[in-house]
Scaffold this motif. Sequence first.
Motif, PDB file in Angstrom:
ATOM      1  N   ALA A  31       0.939  -1.305   0.231  1.00 57.79           N
ATOM      2  CA  ALA A  31       0.020  -0.009  -0.341  1.00 57.79           C
ATOM      3  C   ALA A  31       0.884   1.288  -0.441  1.00 57.79           C
ATOM      4  O   ALA A  31       1.430   0.942   0.358  1.00 57.79           O
ATOM      5  N   PRO A  32       0.551   2.092  -0.685  1.00 53.95           N
ATOM      6  CA  PRO A  32       0.907   3.610  -0.312  1.00 53.95           C
ATOM      7  C   PRO A  32       1.011   3.882   1.065  1.00 53.95           C
ATOM      8  O   PRO A  32       0.641   3.632   1.911  1.00 53.95           O
ATOM      9  N   SER A  33       2.209   5.173   0.898  1.00 57.29           N
ATOM     10  CA  SER A  33       2.704   5.165   3.030  1.00 57.29           C
ATOM     11  C   SER A  33       1.650   6.026   2.900  1.00 57.29           C
ATOM     12  O   SER A  33       2.055   6.350   4.498  1.00 57.29           O
ATOM     13  N   GLY A 172      -1.699  -1.973  -7.217  1.00 60.29           N
ATOM     14  CA  GLY A 172      -2.190  -1.424  -8.409  1.00 60.29           C
ATOM     15  C   GLY A 172      -3.186  -1.156  -7.479  1.00 60.29           C
ATOM     16  O   GLY A 172      -4.265  -0.078  -7.476  1.00 60.29           O
ATOM     17  N   PHE A 173      -3.883  -2.371  -6.821  1.00 56.22           N
ATOM     18  CA  PHE A 173      -5.457  -2.257  -6.392  1.00 56.22           C
ATOM     19  C   PHE A 173      -5.156  -1.124  -5.008  1.00 56.22           C
ATOM     20  O   PHE A 173      -6.180  -0.621  -4.968  1.00 56.22           O
ATOM     21  N   PHE A 177      -7.138   1.828  -4.298  1.00 57.40           N
ATOM     22  CA  PHE A 177      -7.991   1.794  -3.165  1.00 57.40           C
ATOM     23  C   PHE A 177      -7.361   3.448  -2.520  1.00 57.40           C
ATOM     24  O   PHE A 177      -8.706   4.152  -1.483  1.00 57.40           O
ATOM     25  N   ALA A 178      -6.861   4.092  -2.341  1.00 52.01           N
ATOM     26  CA  ALA A 178      -5.909   5.286  -1.557  1.00 52.01           C
ATOM     27  C   ALA A 178      -7.013   6.310  -2.252  1.00 52.01           C
ATOM     28  O   ALA A 178      -7.849   7.351  -1.975  1.00 52.01           O
ATOM     29  N   ASN A 179      -6.820   6.079  -3.685  1.00 52.21           N
ATOM     30  CA  ASN A 179      -6.994   6.921  -4.850  1.00 52.21           C
ATOM     31  C   ASN A 179      -9.550   7.158  -4.524  1.00 52.21           C
ATOM     32  O   ASN A 179      -9.616   8.196  -3.980  1.00 52.21           O
ATOM     33  N   TRP A 180     -10.016   6.072  -4.195  1.00 50.45           N
ATOM     34  CA  TRP A 180     -11.160   6.112  -3.790  1.00 50.45           C
ATOM     35  C   TRP A 180     -11.468   6.137  -2.954  1.00 50.45           C
ATOM     36  O   TRP A 180     -12.486   7.340  -2.745  1.00 50.45           O
TER      37      TRP A 180
END
Length: 191
Positions: A31-33, A172-173, A177-180
């Motif tokens: 996941a992104p930080s 990418g998923f 999700f972070a963008n969502w």
Amino acid sequence: MEKPMNVCVLVGSLRKASFNGMLANALISLAPSSMKFDIVEIGQLPFYNEDLDTAAPPAQWATFRQRIKAADAILFVTPEYNRSVPAVLKNALDVGSRPYGHSIWDRKPGAIVSGSPGAIGGFGANHHLRQSLVFLNVPTLQQPEAYLGHVEKLFDEHGKLASDGTRKFLEGFMQAFANWIETIRSQGQRV
């Protein structure tokens, strides 16, 4: 710096060496930080019974409800049992949706990843869970969809992802999700 996204992770399998538990850990690592995670154990939750939902409900329910309510989003990682979600995950949904009018799920962004030794990757569980989340008013990430078939072949002997292709897909998923979550935040759909 913007506040980190606090994400509760619910794993629908209770088995110690669960493939979905490994999958949850892999998702967290990719996941992104900007995302912070809390794996919330759901196996200890007593089955929902309205008779117990008094001014002093079971302590496990109260703790669970507080943890989920404090989260910015929920990541569901589930196997498929008989074309549906495991009972432990359905029970968690029920415990969190009550008492009526006080659902902890309302308007909380969610995402679902299903994994199964079968070829269709828990498709039935994934979509059955989506039905419940629609009713619970959980805005759920629609794309990309994540159904991981033959999940037992995705991990090495240490429980780490063995496939670069799967790693790239899951990364990418998690970015999606972070963008969502940010999209839902920006629309003011959360209170």
